[in-house]
Scaffold this motif. Structure first.
Motif, short mmCIF file in Angstrom:
data_model
loop_
_atom_site.label_atom_id
_atom_site.label_comp_id
_atom_site.label_asym_id
_atom_site.label_seq_id
_atom_site.Cartn_x
_atom_site.Cartn_y
_atom_site.Cartn_z
N PRO A 215 0.80 -1.23 0.00
CA PRO A 215 0.00 0.00 0.00
C PRO A 215 0.83 1.27 0.00
O PRO A 215 0.38 2.31 -0.45
CB PRO A 215 -0.83 -0.14 1.29
N ARG A 216 2.05 1.22 0.52
CA ARG A 216 2.91 2.40 0.53
C ARG A 216 4.02 2.31 -0.53
O ARG A 216 5.01 3.02 -0.45
CB ARG A 216 3.52 2.57 1.91
N GLY A 217 3.84 1.42 -1.48
CA GLY A 217 4.81 1.29 -2.55
C GLY A 217 5.93 0.31 -2.28
O GLY A 217 6.70 -0.01 -3.18
N ARG A 218 6.06 -0.15 -1.01
CA ARG A 218 7.11 -1.10 -0.69
C ARG A 218 6.64 -2.51 -1.04
O ARG A 218 5.56 -2.92 -0.64
CB ARG A 218 7.47 -1.01 0.79
N PRO A 219 7.46 -3.28 -1.76
CA PRO A 219 7.04 -4.63 -2.14
C PRO A 219 6.78 -5.51 -0.93
O PRO A 219 7.49 -5.45 0.08
CB PRO A 219 8.24 -5.15 -2.95
N GLU A 220 5.75 -6.33 -1.03
CA GLU A 220 5.41 -7.30 0.01
C GLU A 220 5.72 -8.69 -0.53
O GLU A 220 5.16 -9.12 -1.55
CB GLU A 220 3.93 -7.20 0.38
N HIS A 221 6.62 -9.40 0.14
CA HIS A 221 7.03 -10.74 -0.30
C HIS A 221 6.35 -11.80 0.57
O HIS A 221 6.35 -11.69 1.80
CB HIS A 221 8.55 -10.90 -0.17
#
Length: 413
Positions: A215-221
């Motif tokens: 949601p804040r542009g940081r990738p979620e792995h």
């Protein structure tokens, strides 16, 4: 189950690898897929007339990024994905030009090139196998002399290339294996670059993951499944056992995977990562990266996993390009022991042998490859509640590969 997101069109770049899961996966969300097929001069020599896999609603011949972007923009494409390892770089360049989710094309080799990955991890302080990436045999031998090791591994620089790595004990064996490996790499992936590394230990692990923009542009792995590889004394894959997700080892590998994916600039889609522990077995040293590949690796085990857990790992990884679809970790398969068995290369098997293989109680899937003599089993997936039953069928499979007398002895045991 379908998601509430608007239907769209996904472009699948270079879908070389046989049966493609993309049309099925995207169709269940109301999406269509268009194959982007590189023209002949842009394909590796091994794919002179690669056919478009069935299921795509159209095809675009890729002659250059500008022309392809124009054609895909006219079609209203809203996602661009790599259909094979060879399509990663082109897919990222096209997505970047279209303003669609994707990694920075300036660093594309980080998502498939062993040498580029090792160099990047070294710069950010993440352990990886020591190696050299080169097209020069002289440079490779000089590196080996400067780093005396009990053995070395020679492989194409491009991960996912269907050319088996070769273990070499010394400079003589490196020199003997070099010409054929260089030629095969150029034919299969279009690049003659090879990577010579220190020989990895037999403690190897494969981690499948899916990444989506957060949601804040940081990738979620999200790590979907982990496998412990069992290898022969020659370094060839014998079998892979599914690891329980809650174990200490699984948590360690999951954490290492997240660090590696961030370092390699992965922002969306599936990644298969291979790790190895050192020969001394010291867990505190942590896992070392062997390679990572930002393209889907589809095997017969995927169907077995879906049956055992209720989740389609490959499909959910591909769905990360669809905004409303979030990847999930596979639950433990209900007390089931899941094992992937790599079948030894051989001529077309006798009908009775294939019949016995498919009738074994814990065999839930068999994957085949096409050979000049016909289709032969390449992988068997075993699943059962009792480990002893799985192990018994594993021994029968190995007996099937030897001879009929071994099979008879195994069945009587």
């Amino acid at each position: 189950m379908t998601c509430p997101c608007a239907a769209g069109i996904a472009a699948v770049v270079a879908p070389y690898d046989g049966e493609s899961p993309y049309p099925r996966v995207f169709a269940r969300h109301g999406w269509r897929t268009v194959a982007v097929v590189p023209e002949r001069r842009q394909r590796p020599w091994a794919y002179p007339a690669a056919a478009v896999p069935a299921g795509h609603t159209g095809a675009v011949v890729h002659r250059g990024v500008r022309q392809t972007v124009k054609a895909l923009r006219a079609l209203g494409v809203s996602a661009v994905v790599a259909g094979s390892a060879g399509g990663i770089e082109t897919a990222e360049r096209i997505a970047w030009q279209l303003g669609l989710p994707g990694a920075d094309p300036a660093s594309s080799p980080l998502r498939y090139d062993r040498g580029a990955q090792a160099a990047r991890l070294s710069r950010v302080g993440i352990p990886a196998l020591r190696s050299i990436r080169t097209t020069s045999l002289a440079d490779a031998l000089a590196w080996a002399r400067a780093l005396p090791r009990p053995g070395y591994l020679l492989a194409p620089a491009a991960a996912g290339t269907p050319v088996a790595p070769v273990e070499c004990a010394d400079e003589v064996q490196i020199g003997a294996a070099w010409p054929a490996m260089r030629s095969a790499a150029a034919r299969q992936c279009g690049s003659p670059h090879l990577v010579l590394s220190e020989r990895p230990s037999r403690r190897q692990y494969t981690v499948n993951s899916a990444t989506r923009p957060g949601p804040r542009g940081r990738p979620e792995h999200v790590v979907t499944d982990l496998w412990a590889d069992v290898r022969t004394r020659h370094g060839l894959l014998d079998r892979a056992d599914l690891l329980a997700p809650g174990s200490v080892l699984s948590r360690t590998l999951s954490a290492a995977t997240a660090r590696v994916l961030d370092a390699l600039g992965v922002v969306c889609g599936p990644v298969t990562t291979r790790f190895v522990y050192g020969d001394d077995g010291r867990a505190e040293d942590g896992p070392l990266l062997m390679w990572a590949l930002a393209a889907p690796v589809v095997t017969p085990a995927d169907e077995a996993l879906r049956t055992a857990t209720g989740h389609d790992r490959a499909a959910e990884a591909l769905e990360t390009w669809i905004p409303a679809a979030a990847p999930r970790r596979l639950p433990a398969p209900g007390g089931q022991h899941l094992v992937r068995v790599r079948m030894c290369p051989r001529p077309a098997s006798a009908p009775w042998a294939d019949a016995v293989l498919r009738s074994l109680p814990t065999v839930v899937a068999v994957g085949e490859v096409r050979t000049p003599a016909g289709r032969v089993p390449a992988e068997a997936v075993l699943c059962g509640g009792e480990l002893s039953a799985v192990e018994r069928d594993y021994r029968v499979i190995r007996a099937l590969e030897r001879d009929n007398s071994s099979l008879t002895s195994s069945l009587r045991a």
